[in-house]
Scaffold this active site. Structure first.
Site, PDB file in Angstrom:
ATOM      1  CE  LYS A 107      88.039 -42.412 -47.455  1.00  0.00           C
ATOM      2  NZ  LYS A 107      89.283 -43.087 -47.916  1.00  0.00           N
ATOM      3  CG  HIS A 109      85.075 -45.320 -46.140  1.00  0.00           C
ATOM      4  ND1 HIS A 109      84.283 -44.306 -46.633  1.00  0.00           N
ATOM      5  CD2 HIS A 109      85.981 -45.604 -47.105  1.00  0.00           C
ATOM      6  CE1 HIS A 109      84.662 -44.004 -47.868  1.00  0.00           C
ATOM      7  NE2 HIS A 109      85.705 -44.771 -48.169  1.00  0.00           N
TER       8      HIS A 109
END
Length: 221
Positions: A107, A109
């Site tokens: 990821k 974020h």
């Protein structure tokens, strides 16, 4: 061999849930197997609860095993790791062990990264369903090493104790040799054969087929 009670219970549990079935099955290797083990059929809350307890008992039975965190490789290892730490916490051992798992893609974020759950540090015990070619385990070892931790062992549901196409050793034996850590199985092919032997005439045909398969494809020990 002498079966531990949890092994006998696990085999009966696997048969009852149609995870362990007997008949004629064509494996990915092309071999004709008299049995098939499909861990994907442990697919309910009660089944995962029991499964975690069996994994936990296999871990606790290995007295010399040291670990700081349990890791479940995506995707099958995720529910197995979760159910195993629940089994360790709620069973007789009463061990509160952290666990983590990986995402297939990092990821960029939120918390970021590819690891979810506890930090991978110290000695890591990997939990998975089976080891066929060892690819998933090698990927897990890379993840563990990148985090600065070390592999302490691997736990699987079943060891088929079956030699590879290229040599006389099983995938599990090769992993143990390559990484110098134990691979612990809740049950083995030998365990299942012994269970059928205990049942006597009720499973005579199955036992004969299993014994023949082990003679033909069994790994060198």
């Amino acid at each position: 061999m002498v079966l531990a009670q949890y092994q006998r219970d696990f085999i009966e549990f696997a048969i009852a849930n149609e995870v362990l079935t007997f008949g004629k099955f064509t494996l990915k290797s092309g071999r004709q197997s008299p049995y098939f083990f499909n861990a994907g059929k442990f697919n309910s809350g009660s089944a995962l609860t029991k499964l975690g307890r069996y994994y936990a008992e296999a871990i606790v039975a290995r007295k010399d095993l040291e670990y700081d965190v349990i890791f479940g490789p995506a995707y099958k290892g995720i529910p197995l790791a979760a159910s195993t730490v629940i089994g360790l916490a709620t069973g007789d051992a009463g061990l509160d062990v952290p666990y983590s798992f990986n995402r297939k893609e990092k990821k960029d974020h939120g918390e970021g990264g590819s690891i979810v759950g506890a930090e991978l540090k110290g000695k890591v015990l990997v939990v998975d369903d089976v080891i066929t070619a060892g690819t998933a385990i090698r990927e897990s070892v890379s993840i563990i090493q990148e985090a600065g931790a070390s592999l302490s062992g691997i736990v699987v549901a079943i060891d088929r104790q079956e030699r590879g196409k290229e040599n006389e050793f099983s995938a599990i034996q090769e992993i143990e040799s390559e990484y110098g850590v134990p691979v612990i199985a809740v049950v083995t092919l030998a365990s299942i054969v012994e269970y059928l032997r205990e049942k006597g005439d009720e499973h005579a045909a199955m036992l004969d087929a299993m014994e023949s398969y082990r003679i033909q494809y069994g790994a060198k020990y």
